[in-house]
Design an enzyme around this catalytic site. Structure first.
Site, PDB file in Angstrom:
ATOM      1  N   CYS A   1       0.831  -1.195   0.000  1.00 56.34           N
ATOM      2  CA  CYS A   1       0.000   0.000   0.000  1.00 56.34           C
ATOM      3  C   CYS A   1       0.879   1.264   0.000  1.00 56.34           C
ATOM      4  O   CYS A   1       1.513   1.566  -0.996  1.00 56.34           O
ATOM      5  CB  CYS A   1      -0.980  -0.019   1.172  1.00 56.34           C
ATOM      6  SG  CYS A   1      -2.338   1.163   0.985  1.00 56.34           S
TER       7      CYS A   1
ATOM      8  N   HIS B   1      -3.662  -5.099   1.527  1.00 62.01           N
ATOM      9  CA  HIS B   1      -3.312  -5.436   2.905  1.00 62.01           C
ATOM     10  C   HIS B   1      -3.827  -6.839   3.245  1.00 62.01           C
ATOM     11  O   HIS B   1      -4.816  -7.306   2.685  1.00 62.01           O
ATOM     12  CB  HIS B   1      -3.963  -4.459   3.889  1.00 62.01           C
ATOM     13  CG  HIS B   1      -3.342  -3.109   3.925  1.00 62.01           C
ATOM     14  ND1 HIS B   1      -2.078  -2.889   4.422  1.00 62.01           N
ATOM     15  CD2 HIS B   1      -3.815  -1.888   3.543  1.00 62.01           C
ATOM     16  CE1 HIS B   1      -1.798  -1.590   4.349  1.00 62.01           C
ATOM     17  NE2 HIS B   1      -2.837  -0.968   3.819  1.00 62.01           N
TER      18      HIS B   1
END
Length: 461
Positions: free
Chosen positions: A308, A405
């Site tokens: 991310c 994630h």
């Protein structure tokens, strides 16, 4: 009748005890306000604190927005306010307490149900008693009983409990029904004089203790819980830069052939086999940290995984035409991957799946653009209940990055790390791991706590 699990300080064990009681009582987890950079999506694209999602999954429930009405995420510019799963923007603390809270308090209060185990925030402090929507106001206005969780390992458990009790309004003191001692080592009989002292001073009843264990009983929740894990032969270093977020996803590496360390200095990665750049709530500040601390040249010689915000940092540029994340408008990244990130106003919050089964969740604003020879690592095919077609991830030389994630708990994520970096992850899926942890926790709680008495308080008897 619901019950509130409160304390005198942060990291005392409220989240752990709440998780266990939710499972034992077939209840619903709730926290009116949580300040955390670890969050999790609901199926309908809302964002709540990770620990409330964890507590829900641990008892077989689907995480829902109402379980954490207010999520506060410090971002360096202020505090991002997420209300009922929806991000509202970054504001000052004074705005939040003086203007926002009075407007939403009734809506928060209306979410309370009789079958809830409610976790309070931090510790009870005299300067915030009148503003505490997580314990004091709920107990005062809805007559919900309170149980204190006391961390005896850090000392001062009994005296701080008395101080917290005395700082409460008189009508709320009457609702404090008992206390649990957490992180205790030794023989229970040596607690007896202090237990009697506190019971006599406050009228609270002793409800048992939980021992101090070498490892936390549940996944880490916030930055106070960051600790090294695993005992494998490969050394994995996670850079613990400012505004690191969603670091609990690396808990998957606990059962692997890696030893995981959270580090802050370039010298600490000299012998590491893999460096991980984790997510960040303030990608620019995390990038500046890497540059200012002298990480850049050292990183270039290593195998790197970016997730991310870490993935975005690894690209060539970060552009922000709306000044959502970067006030400068545009900055250079580390240039390790042939991508650039363009920040947009809308925030992506979703449970996500890819064509390579690198599955998990997204919480981000950056859109990935591929440059020159850069090409996607995989395609995001599903967000929540919607089918999508979104390219993501990139690979070049010893560098790998993507936006998902929690993927280390997925089969595709495990395969990717095994083939690229030799990391062999043996953990179960995320949901199964959570359920197993909470099941083990309940067994411990059944052994040490006075659950009949706690249940009576919960039921309002």
């Amino acid at each position: 009748m619901a019950i509130i699990i409160a304390s005198t300080m942060s990291d005392s064990g409220k989240s752990t005890i709440t998780a266990g009681l939710v499972r034992l009582f077939s209840a619903i987890p709730f926290k009116a306000q949580n300040m955390s950079l670890n969050s999790y999506p609901t199926l309908d694209y809302g964002e709540i604190a990770f620990i409330q999602a964890y507590q829900a999954i641990g008892t077989g429930l689907r995480p829902e927005r109402y379980m954490n009405p207010v999520l506060l995420k410090p971002d360096g510019k202020g505090i991002e306010i997420v209300f009922m799963g929806q991000p509202l923007g970054s504001f000052s603390a004074s705005y939040y307490y003086e203007q926002f809270l009075p407007k939403v308090w009734v809506q928060v209060k209306e979410r309370i149900r009789d079958d809830m185990v409610i976790e309070s925030a931090g510790g009870i402090e005299p300067n915030f008693v009148e503003k505490d929507i997580t314990a004091v106001k709920l107990s005062k206005e809805l007559q919900i009983p309170i149980i204190f969780t006391l961390d005896i390992d850090r000392g001062g458990a009994f005296t701080s409990a008395l101080g917290a009790y005395l700082s409460l309004p008189q009508e709320v003191r009457k609702k404090v029904k008992g206390f649990i001692i957490n992180k205790f080592r030794g023989e229970e009989k040596y607690l007896e004089p202090a237990i009697k002292w506190l019971e006599e001073k406050t009228g609270m009843k002793y409800l048992g203790y939980l021992p101090l264990f070498d490892e936390p009983l549940i996944m880490p929740e916030d930055s106070m819980n960051v600790r090294n894990l695993g005992e494998g032969e490969l050394d994995v270093a996670i850079v613990s830069y400012p505004y690191m977020s969603n670091f609990n996803e690396f808990y998957a590496l606990k059962d692997s052939n890696a030893t995981v360390r959270f580090i802050k200095k370039p010298a600490e990665i000299a012998k590491s086999d893999l460096i991980i750049l984790p997510g960040s709530k303030n990608t620019l500040e995390s990038l500046k940290y890497l540059i200012d601390k002298g990480f850049v040249e050292v990183l270039k010689k290593k195998q790197i995984l970016g997730i991310c915000g870490g993935f975005q940092i690894m690209g060539r540029r970060l552009k922000d035409p709306y000044n959502v994340e970067i006030s400068e408008g545009e900055v250079n990244g580390l240039g390790l991957l042939d991508v650039e990130t363009i920040y947009e106003r809308d925030k992506i919050v979703s449970l996500s799946e890819t064509n390579l089964s690198v599955n998990g969740y997204e919480i981000r604003r950056g859109r990935i653009k591929y440059l020159d020879s850069g090409k996607p690592l995989f395609t995001i095919t599903k967000r929540g209940l919607k089918e999508v077609d979104v390219p993501d991830g990139a690979e070049k030389d010893n560098y790998l990055g993507y936006s998902i994630h929690g993927s280390m708990f997925s089969e595709g994520g495990k395969k990717l790390l095994r083939e690229k970096f030799g990391i062999k992850i043996n953990t179960k899926s995320f949901k199964d791991t959570v359920k197993d942890e909470v099941e083990k926790l309940t067994i411990i709680m059944e052994k040490y706590l006075y659950l009949d008495e706690i249940r009576d308080i919960y039921l309002g008897k």
